[in-house]
Each structure stands twice: as structure tokens, then as C-alpha cells.
Design a protein around this motif. Structure first.
Motif: not given
Length: 789
Positions: A206-207, A123, A130, A204, A4-7, A1-2
Motif C-alpha cells: 500500500l506504500n 473499498q 484510489y 509494502d 486508510d493505510q494507503l500512501k 486492502m484498507k
């Protein structure tokens, strides 16, 4: 998981939570046997709780943990048996709180140790967002199976990397959590969520805003406690990382990548003293060979060639195809020089692992340690799965190096000169046609007949003498620096051994100053390296004054060569600058000369630059040859030689060491043949008679004037050597003209040379280069003589 893509727009968890031991108590009660019996361990915990009713509160105040720490320790034995408590890295916490209230000793030992760096794998940015995301994921993992009958199986969500700063060893741990003692309740109507909705959530991951919108958590309550255990997965992760590294293109050829591999192997085997070596090595007809020049081994390949490995543990591994493990090399009898070199480097424990690809030996892997018995058969079993990947990496690297070397050779050494390229294309076309009917057909020989040779050289005068002098100067300086250290050591502590070493230094210095003999340089450097420099670590530990003397020594030592390399560097730099100047000018003017008439040209560096030119009808596919082009090229060569002498003279004052050059031209009137030799990938003169021309070229730089000891070649002068009267008359005319044009002083010497070995009857014209005048362009001068009409 990155990340910068976390919502995720919220920073606080939306559900309620509380610390309580009730879920644990209920669980223990539920585990009672059917006949009413109960496990003794569970009975002890339940009896303890009955004695302390405060522990049964639905919302236990975490501030009271210290007050009941002994009781809580007994209760936590449900999660950690005495053995696990002493050996595991574990912790118990209030649900979704950052406050941990119970720890195993190893947990505290890790997190309170300043020498251990802990980071979450992949991470790097572990901010509050986070942390919130982490808690939400764990919450959904518990809610979905309980309320929606949807089980989301995950081995583990998060991985930690722990690096020991003292030795660089790395360990990896996955985080497992026990949710069995958490009770989840929901107030009001449960949100309606279909399986399709859940699938969309999983698609989805990370959303988290979408997850919270689909399944809100506001009315959920988590009551109880959570336990976490760090599971060591170092072997799995490091082996996976090693395989990924080895499959990269530059995995073992790049030094920094190779160092990373070595550190991973150390972590995998938990051996901080481990060294890794990988080298391309094969066996052909019983002989050890290095087929691709790839070598990241323990021993410098320049010091020991492949034949030195015969009869060693390396050959044993290669011939047997099995791993060779020496637990203590110092105990091995009949050590070969290669094996002794390993011991000299401090390697006592070594394993040689043969690497095979498609059944063929392609290389060796070395594992070495400074500690005997560090590497054993159990350690070797750990890495057995990555040995085939190392084999692939060595094979790929060897092939890549071979291709590179071939490309360099084609580009730098055997690239076909454009003036004769047409002839090679012609021969290749014929070969393709022949191969249609005969697969074994070979390319026809390429010979250029009736070509006229021109030879010239710009030579650095007394280069051998100057080179020897610079070696002497550097050696004397290094001896003096070493002497200063030993002198300080003797003043600090008057030990006779120091005085003896000073005597040896004075002996070497006196001998070198008288003259450098064969082997002197190596004897001196070996003495300094093994008898003097090995004392430096001891000196540094015992005296500040000695530390300063050693620092002065180190400042004057070249860090790569580990020797004083000042005057030699000055000489090599000066020689390189002269050769670069000559080469660049020669290449530029030669490009113009090709416009006169196509001719074959080659140059090569020695202590100076030499060049060969061949011109004749057979070299040109289109233009018709006439002797006027030969005359034109001869005049061009004289002018270029004069200009090169001027340029190198002007360069002299800016050189680290002033070097002087002398010019030389050899005239040979008789045409000859040159043949392309496939084995050497170059042109050479053809025929026994023509070999005499090559012999003359090799010997004329030592020619002296008859009846004297004076060398023909002198600084600032150009000598033209010939054997025929007609050659002298032609060049006399050229030189007279160039004197009038300001290239040479008006004093043309006519000289007879002493006979050389196998060469007789040579004569020479010699002229002094004239400086300070800018003559016309080379081709313009040629036009003035009407030689290129």
C-alpha cells in the motif's frame, strides 16, 4: 486492502498512454501459421483493417470510435466471441483511461440499471486517489515481467458486489483484465531495480510512494487497449462469508445476524422467495425434543410443542438422517397440523436438512419458499459444504444457551440464601472428601430442624375479576374497531358477506359483555385474525376510506402481540408496580432484619407478594437462638406489613388501574423442619404433620368470617390468623402497642373463621391500617418493646 493505510501523494499517473489497435494487429499477424495459413477470423479482422488505414494509427482518437463502431465491433470479437458478447459482462478501454469505448450488452444492462447498486468490496471510499492507485498497480503488473523478468501472480485485484435493490439478492464478481494487446516501451536508460528491491515493494503493497521511488514510471509508455471481464464468483464468496458468519459467537442466536445469514443463502441460491429456519432438535428414545430452547424456525414453538412434530417431515429427516425435500407441500396427502401450519404461512416448497455433530442429531435446518419447485436437488448441492458449519453453530449455540439458563437459574431461582450458605459449604466439603474414596458419593441431605415459620402476604383484591374485565374491555374494543372497518366496507360495496361478518362481531360483543367464558378470548381472536384481518389487504387496494379505517385499527393494535392490549397492559403494569414496590421495600427491611438474628427468607410473586421466614438454632452456625428473636421477628413482620399497606395505598392513585391490597399473616407456634429438595432446588417443609401448615397457607386467602359471606382479607386491613389461644394473646399485645404508635386504628377485631377444606378451628385478629403518620424506624420500635436486647 484498507484505504486508510494507503500512501500515495500524486493524483495523476506519471507514465504516458495512448489508444491504439496496432498491438492487436501485430498480435494477429504474429499468430499466422508456420506455413503462412491464418485463422479465418483473424483474416477477416486484418482485411477489414487494410480497408480502413486510420485504424492502424499509433494514437487513435477515441472521439472517432462512434465513426468506426461497426469495424471496431468486428475487431473486438478477438476478445469477445459472439457467445461471450451476449452473455458476459465485459468492457474494452484505452490503457489506464476512465473512458471505456466498447461494452457488452450485459455491461450496459448492469451499469445503466438504477435498481442495481454496485460497490467495490472492502473499498467504500472510491475516490480519485484510489483510482490512481489501481492504475499504478496494473502498470507494475505489466512492467515487472517484461523488463525485470519478475512475474507477480495475482488471481484478481478487485472484487465488485452488485445488489438488486428490488429483491435484495447479491452477486459478487472478480475483475479480470487482458493485457495482451498493450505494448510497453521505455525511453532512455531503464531504472536499475534488484530482486530485493522488488521484494521490498511487494512487502509494502500500500506504500505506492515507495514503489514510485524504487521504480519510477515517468519514461514508460503504454500503447494499445485493455479488455476487462467480470467473472461471477458469487458461490465462492457467499459460501466463504457464510462460513465466517457461522463461526462467530452470536451467528444464529442474534436475530439481525440470522437475517443476514438468510439473505446470504438467498443470494447463494438466487431465490428471493427463500426463507431460512434453524432450530435445535434431537431424538431421544424415539421422541422429538428441543434440548436447549433455541428456535429460529418457521413455526412458533409456543403454538406447537415437540410432540406435534411426530409423524411429520421433520421426524422423517431426523430418523433417516437424510434431507427431506417436498417440492409442493399442497400436494402432500395426510398433512399433519405442523405441515398444515407451514402451508398456512404460504410455504409450498420446503426442505428439512438434519444437522449432526459428532454423529449426533443436534438440530434442523429449514429452507422454504412460497413457490413450488423453487428448491431442487441442485440447489441443495450448492449448500452441502456449509451444512457442517451450521451443525457446529447449532451445537455451540445450544451449549451456550444451556450454560446461560443454568447461570440464570443459579442466580435468580436457586441461589442459596446467605443465611444458610454455610451449611451447603459444609456439605460440599464433606462430599469432596467422600469422592476421594467413592466417586459415586452424593451430597448429604440438608435439613434444618426445629425452625419457627412465619408467613405473610400482600394480596391484590379481586385481581382475577379485574383481569377478566380488562380482557373483556380489550376484546370489545378490538371487535368494535374491526366492525368499523367492515361497516365502511359494506357502505362501499353492499356485499352480504360483510353484513354477515358484522352480525358475527355483534354476536361476540354481546356475549363478551355478559361475561367471559373459557375459550371466548381465543375464539374471538381467531375469528378476527382469520376471517376479518385477512380481508384488509384487499380492502386497501380498493378504497381510500377503507385504508383510513384500517389505519385506525392498526394504530390501536399492539405491534408485538397483534391484539388490542390496553386495559390488560394497564392492569399488568399496575400489578407490576405494586409488586415492585412491595418487593423492594421487603428486601430492604429484610436486610435489616437479618441483623436481629440469621434466618431463612424467601419471597415469590403471585397477584401480590408472599414471603416465608424460618428462624431457629439450626439455621445459625454461630449465634445462640432465643425465643426473644422469634418475638422480635414477629413484631417486625407486623410493622413491615403495615408499612407495605401504606405504601401500596399511596401508590394507588398513580396506577393506570387503581388496585387495592390486603395484608395477611399466618401464625404457627409449633416448630417444624425444612428440607432442601435437590430435584426442585428449593426448601420445603418436611414430614407429614408439617404438610398441614402448607395446606393452611394455600387456603386461608379465601377464608370468610363465620356466619357471614364476608372475606377476612379486606382492602386497607391486616388480618392475623391463628389457632391457639397463646398465639392470640401474644399478637394482641403487639397490636395494642402498634395502635398506640400510630400504625393501626384503635379497633382490634376478634373473629372466628368458617372451616376450610381440611382446616378447622381458625380464628383471626383484624385491624385497620392507619394512614398519614410517619412512625419510627422498624428496629427503633422493636427496641421500645425491648425485644432486641
Amino acid at each position: 486492502m484498507k484505504l486508510d493505510q494507503l500512501k500515495l501523494n500524486i493524483d495523476q499517473i506519471p507514465f504516458r498512454k495512448s489508444l491504439s489497435f496496432l498491438p492487436l494487429i501485430n498480435k494477429l499477424k504474429e499468430e499466422r501459421g508456420i506455413d503462412g495459413s491464418i485463422d479465418l477470423h483473424a483474416k477477416i479482422i486484418l482485411d477489414l483493417i487494410e480497408m480502413h488505414p486510420v485504424l492502424v494509427q499509433p494514437d487513435f482518437n477515441i472521439k472517432d470510435v462512434d465513426k468506426y463502431k461497426d469495424e471496431i465491433h468486428v475487431m473486438m470479437s478477438y476478445f469477445f466471441t459472439p457467445s461471450q458478447y451476449n452473455n458476459d459482462i465485459g468492457v474494452v478501454a484505452s490503457p489506464f483511461d476512465d473512458q471505456n469505448f466498447y461494452f457488452t450488452p450485459n455491461y450496459l444492462g448492469v451499469y445503466e440499471n438504477e435498481d442495481i447498486e454496485i460497490e467495490m468490496v472492502e473499498q467504500k471510499i472510491q475516490d480519485s486517489c484510489y483510482k490512481t492507485f489501481t492504475k499504478l498497480v496494473y502498470a507494475y503488473l505489466m512492467i515487472l515481467p517484461k523488463f525485470y523478468d519478475f512475474h507477480l501472480d495475482m488471481d484478481y485485484l478487485f472484487m465488485y458486489r452488485m445488489t438488486d435493490k428490488l429483491n435484495g439478492l447479491v452477486k459478487y464478481y472478480k475483475l479480470e483484465f487482458n493485457k495482451s494487446c498493450i505494448e510497453i516501451t521505455h525511453d532512455g536508460e531503464l531504472p536499475s531495480v534488484s530482486k530485493d528491491d522488488i521484494h521490498n515493494m511487494i512487502n509494502d503493497p500500500l506504500n505506492m510512494d515507495f514503489w514510485l521511488e524504487t521504480l519510477p514510471l515517468d519514461n514508460f509508455t503504454f500503447c494499445g487497449l485493455m479488455s476487462f471481464r467480470y467473472i461471477d464468483v458469487t458461490q465462492i464468496e457467499v459460501i466463504s462469508s457464510l462460513k465466517s458468519q457461522l463461526l462467530e459467537k452470536a451467528s444464529i442466536i442474534n436475530r439481525s445476524n440470522f437475517d443476514a445469514l438468510e439473505q446470504n443463502i438467498r443470494s447463494l441460491l438466487a431465490l428471493p422467495n427463500l426463507n431460512l429456519g434453524v432450530l435445535a432438535m434431537g431424538i431421544t428414545q424415539g421422541n422429538v425434543e428441543n434440548p436447549s430452547d433455541f428456535w429460529h424456525g418457521f413455526i412458533d414453538p409456543a403454538k406447537y410443542k415437540c410432540e406435534a412434530y411426530r409423524g411429520t417431515i421433520y421426524e422423517d429427516a431426523a430418523l433417516s438422517g437424510s434431507v427431506v425435500l417436498i417440492n409442493d407441500l399442497s400436494k402432500k396427502t395426510d398433512l399433519k397440523p405442523v405441515e398444515q401450519e407451514l402451508l398456512n404461512q404460504g410455504i409450498k416448497n420446503i426442505s428439512i436438512i438434519p444437522l449432526h455433530y459428532d454423529g449426533e442429531l443436534v438440530g434442523m435446518m429449514e429452507l422454504g419458499s412460497t413457490k413450488a419447485f423453487d428448491i431442487n436437488f441442485t440447489k441443495l448441492r450448492i449448500i452441502k459444504d456449509i451444512i457442517p458449519v451450521f451443525s457446529i453453530a447449532v451445537q455451540r449455540t445450544s451449549e451456550e444457551l444451556k450454560n446461560r439458563i443454568e447461570a440464570i437459574i443459579k442466580e435468580e431461582c436457586t441461589a442459596i440464601h446467605h443465611s444458610v450458605e454455610w451449611r451447603f459449604q459444609q456439605a460440599a466439603g464433606k462430599l469432596l472428601a467422600k469422592k476421594e474414596v467413592d466417586e459415586l458419593a452424593q451430597m448429604e441431605e440438608i435439613v434444618f430442624k426445629e425452625v419457627h415459620p412465619l408467613y405473610g402476604a400482600i394480596d391484590v383484591r379481586h385481581s382475577s375479576i379485574i383481569r377478566n374485565q380488562t380482557i373483556q374491555d380489550d376484546l370489545v374494543e378490538q371487535l368494535e374497531l374491526a366492525r368499523n372497518v367492515l361497516k365502511q366496507a359494506f357502505l362501499d360495496r353492499k356485499m352480504p358477506i360483510y353484513d354477515q361478518l358484522i352480525y358475527k362481531i355483534d354476536y361476540f360483543t354481546e356475549g363478551i359483555q355478559k361475561g367471559l367464558s373459557s375459550g371466548d378470548e381465543m375464539n374471538v381472536l381467531n375469528f378476527i385474525r382469520y376471517d376479518v384481518e385477512t380481508l384488509f389487504p384487499h380492502f386497501k387496494e380498493n378504497s381510500t376510506a377503507l385504508t383510513e379505517a384500517i389505519s385506525e385499527y392498526d394504530r390501536n393494535i399492539d405491534p408485538e402481540l397483534n391484539i388490542v392490549y390496553k386495559r390488560r397492559k394497564d392492569f399488568e403494569d399496575s400489578l407490576g408496580m405494586i409488586n415492585d414496590c412491595v418487593t423492594s421495600y421487603l428486601e430492604k427491611e429484610e436486610e435489616n432484619a437479618q441483623k436481629m438474628f440469621p434466618h431463612y427468607f424467601e419471597k415469590y410473586r403471585t397477584d401480590g407478594v408472599e414471603h416465608n421466614i424460618y428462624i431457629g438454632q439450626s439455621i445459625s452456625a454461630q449465634k445462640t437462638f432465643d425465643r426473644i428473636y422469634l418475638k422480635n421477628l414477629r413484631l417486625w413482620q407486623l410493622i413491615v406489613s403495615a408499612e407495605l399497606a401504606r405504601k401500596t395505598d399511596a401508590l394507588k392513585s398513580s396506577l393506570p388501574i387503581e388496585l387495592e391490597t390486603a395484608g395477611l399473616i399466618l401464625v404457627h407456634s409449633q416448630p417444624l423442619a425444612i428440607r432442601f429438595r435437590q430435584d426442585e432446588k428449593k426448601f420445603d417443609v418436611d414430614g407429614a404433620y408439617n404438610i398441614r401448615y402448607e395446606i393452611i397457607k394455600k387456603r386461608i386467602d379465601k377464608a370468610v368470617i363465620k356466619g357471614t359471606s364476608e372475606r377476612l382479607t379486606q382492602p386497607g386491613m391486616l388480618a392475623v390468623i391463628f389457632s391457639q389461644e397463646s398465639e392470640m394473646l401474644e399478637y394482641q399485645r403487639y397490636l395494642e402497642y402498634l395502635v398506640a404508635k400510630g400504625y393501626f386504628e384503635d379497633n382490634i377485631e376478634h373473629l372466628v373463621l368458617e372451616d376450610l377444606q381440611g382446616v378447622y378451628g381458625l380464628r383471626a385478629l383484624r385491624v385497620q391500617i392507619k394512614h398519614g403518620i410517619q412512625p419510627k424506624e422498624v428496629l427503633a420500635v422493636a427496641k421500645a418493646l425491648k425485644l432486641n436486647d
